[in-house]
Enzyme design. Sequence first.
Site, mmCIF file in Angstrom:
data_model
loop_
_atom_site.group_PDB
_atom_site.id
_atom_site.type_symbol
_atom_site.label_atom_id
_atom_site.label_comp_id
_atom_site.label_asym_id
_atom_site.label_seq_id
_atom_site.Cartn_x
_atom_site.Cartn_y
_atom_site.Cartn_z
ATOM 1 C CB ILE A 175 -1.237 -0.134 0.866
ATOM 2 C CG1 ILE A 175 -0.375 -0.403 2.485
ATOM 3 C CG2 ILE A 175 -2.107 -0.684 1.281
ATOM 4 C CD1 ILE A 175 -0.810 -0.461 4.037
ATOM 5 N N GLY A 176 1.756 1.170 0.026
ATOM 6 C CA GLY A 176 2.911 2.287 -0.068
ATOM 7 C C GLY A 176 3.799 1.606 -0.040
ATOM 8 C CB THR A 177 6.989 1.813 -2.350
ATOM 9 O OG1 THR A 177 6.564 1.116 -2.571
ATOM 10 C CG2 THR A 177 8.743 1.909 -2.461
ATOM 11 N N GLY A 178 8.321 3.656 0.267
ATOM 12 C CA GLY A 178 8.983 4.601 1.280
ATOM 13 C C GLY A 178 10.793 4.294 0.014
ATOM 14 C CE1 TYR A 191 15.381 6.105 4.992
ATOM 15 C CE2 TYR A 191 16.940 5.800 2.944
ATOM 16 C CZ TYR A 191 16.983 6.648 4.337
ATOM 17 O OH TYR A 191 17.528 7.865 4.385
ATOM 18 C CB VAL A 213 3.705 -0.402 4.244
ATOM 19 C CG1 VAL A 213 2.748 0.348 5.348
ATOM 20 C CG2 VAL A 213 4.738 1.365 4.520
ATOM 21 C CE LYS A 240 9.240 2.091 7.920
ATOM 22 N NZ LYS A 240 9.228 3.410 8.838
ATOM 23 C CG ASP A 300 11.113 12.411 9.070
ATOM 24 O OD1 ASP A 300 11.535 11.579 9.004
ATOM 25 O OD2 ASP A 300 11.526 13.369 8.573
#
Length: 929
Positions: A635-638, A640, A643, A657, A757
């Site tokens: 449902i999501g990519t960052g 590092y 998710v 994660k 952050d």
Amino acid sequence: MNLIKYLVSNFFGPKMWMVFLLIICGLVEGTQSATMTSHQLQMEANAILNSGWWNTSDANFNISDRCHGHGIFCNDAGSIIAIKIDSDDSTYAAWEYDFKTRNLSTLNLACFKNLESLVLRKITLEGTISKEIGHLSKLTHLDLSANFLEGQLPPELWLLKNLTFLDLFNNRFKGEIPSSLGNLSKLTHLNMSYNNLEGQLPHSLGNLSKLTHLDLSANILKGQLPPSLANLSKLTHLDLSANFLKGQLPSELWLLKNLTFLDLSYNRFKGQIPSSLGNLKQLENLDISDNYIEGHIPFELGFLKNLSTLGLSNNIFKGEIPSSLGNLKQLQHLNISHNHVQGFIPFELVFLKNIITFDLSHNRLTDLDLSSNYLKGPVGNLNQLQLLNISHNNIQGSIPLELGFLRNIITLDLSHNRLNGNLPNFLTNLTQLDYLDISYNLLIGTLPSKFFPFNDNLFFMDLSHNLISGQIPSHIRGFHELNLSNNNLTGTIPQSLCNVYYVDISYNCLEGPIPNCLQVYTKNKGNNNLNGAIPQSLCNLSVMSFHQFHPWPTHKKNKKLKHIVIIVLPILIALILVFSLLICLYRHHNSTKKSQGNSTKTKNGDMFCIWNFDGKIAYDDIIKATEDFDMRYCIGTGAYGSVYKAQLPSGKVVALKKLHRYEAEVPSFDDSFRNEVRILSEIKHRHIVKLYGFCLHKRIMFLIYQYMEKGSLFSVLYDDVKVVEFKWRKRVNTIKGVAFAFSYLHHDCTAPIVHRDVSTSNILLNSEWQASVCDFGIARLLQYDSSNRTIVAGTIGYIAPELAYTMAVNEKCDVYSFGVVALETLVGRHPGDLLSSLQSTSTQSLKLCQVLDHRLPLPNNDIVIRDIIHAAVVAFACLNVNPRSRPTMKCVSQSFVTELPRLSIPFSEISVQQLMSEELKALFCIANP
């Protein structure tokens, strides 16, 4: 002696005398050389024996015969010129590489004077590179990659003047890159990626004029790109991704005309893409994703005729997609997702005959017009396309007929748009389709019977959140997961749903008996195990199917059994609860006793720990729930990791994660992972995301979180559809919740915790729009007896300005970032332009109502208006340039629980300048510390 003189004078002339002397000298020199060679060979032999790397007790190993195999290579004189131990090389027997830990310091490098090549790759090598490496003056090839070497790179590396190949990939080196490396003038290959190297790129790298391959990715490098890089005219491969590099992309990059690979992704570059990049005609791979690049996508990128991969995702691009991209005939992978591009998808893109993956998701595109007659043929030419993702846009109209020509498509995602019309039958022509998602649209009509069965390959189909009506077809098979929830389906539930591993038909208006194979969930008390007919009033019933589910006994069982169940069941449940509580307390005690919580080993040997949860989840449950982290659950990519959303056997939905595999092996990311586990296992607050557990293994790392249905605050604010639901009261409550979380972190923990952050990407929203702070990977515990100095970390645009000239970290850094988040929540965009314009005289009279998010109507409720003004006053107070003048988060949170005063100034007349006045701050009880 006189005899020798007589013989020489009578039988040899002057020339013969000179020859005689030369012969004598040659014999002496030969004797000395032989002595030196013998000494050198003995030194090398001793170094081999003393290293402990080779199994000298094995019958196959003979030190006098060391040059034949064993990874040792010699010249004609028997001196070692190459050592090669590579775990991926099948030429070496198991006894020669036994996976034992070796330390580089035990191999005396100074003894190998003739060494030309040293390859010690992927052999769990530990230790540091000693300064003795400088003695290897003949070395041309040095490969120490994929080990556990640490420490700083020795300056003596510059003494290796003959070095042409240097590879230190995937170790734990730290410190700065020595500027003396610029003296290695013969170097053609330099790879120091996946380490902990920091500081700026040395300008001296521009002296490596013969360099063709430069990879410094996945480090902690910062600063701007030195202009001297433009001197590397022979460079073909440049990878600086996953660092903290900033500034604008230098236009001089076009001078690197031999580049075929350029990766600058996952950095902090800003500004626009220089149009001069269109001159890099040899470029095959260009990736600038995950930066802060803005402006329009340059038309000149269409000149890169050899390009096969183009990554521009996760930036701030706006405007339309240039039609010139249709000229990239060799393009195989195109990703422009997560930007602000808008308008039409240019029809020229249908001429990309070699395209395999095509991702335009999470933008503001409005139309997918493939209906023109002259396009029907070209669309059919996209016979290589396997992934098409245009989800999370504003695309309207019906699903184009031409999509039925994509015969090799495997993944098709059209979700979160405004598609209307009937669900087309022609999609069943896509015989290779494995993943189909058309959820969150405006589709109407009934479910075509031709869809069930769809084809033998379709694994996942999501048609939820549409307006589909009618009955569910009676013949259903072939799916692993089928989601028909949130539609207008009526009629009975077919027995064939038992053929589907997971099915969701919730939020419809179905009736009749429920097949025994289905497990039922409902929010209505007393109906959790409903097995009879579904009353018409329960149109929001959630019905899901798992093959492992066994239904409860029905009312046909005898009354005696029923009485036993009534008496015994509560007692049994109570015992289970007590036992589970004891287990949780025991695990939690151990988790606080040890540094990262007490990890327990599952049957497969992976380190796994669960706390504050049901205690029965195993590693295998996670793998099964995500099908080994299949992308369908992502449902999501960052930067590092990614998710994933997972539904556990208990029905509980969690977020996972997971670090990317290559990043899980990088020490800096490993430290960030452990830090997040440590922080979240020790704190508990309703506005801080809950950590349920983690898995820590060098092959796989993931965290198990509370699942937040609405996603990040960033994703909501920049989605024109979602943001309409995000009303003013919800926004103010989000700001308050975040304030309470940071007040707890700064003032109520044993040691104050600075997040470092704070951004809208790290604020998550649940189904009730309640906020939770997440991502504590770089958080820091403050110790007031130390300097608390560290490298600058955080997200560009949210970092406190004082960190530009001091590295001292304190709570006021978070306060500033909170101010940015609060203001961004109110205005609906990053407030950078607003803050920079406040000093201008032309904006002195700027009104608050003019800067609020125009996608929502202005509030008319008096309480909501006062809440908005209060939140705005707090935001500007936190954004004070002077850290000492910012309020503490405790002061902010306390102001939010005080009774709001009535204002004498009309809402439409309140200016932004007034929001920063001391009078309003005092009125809302926001005092300076």
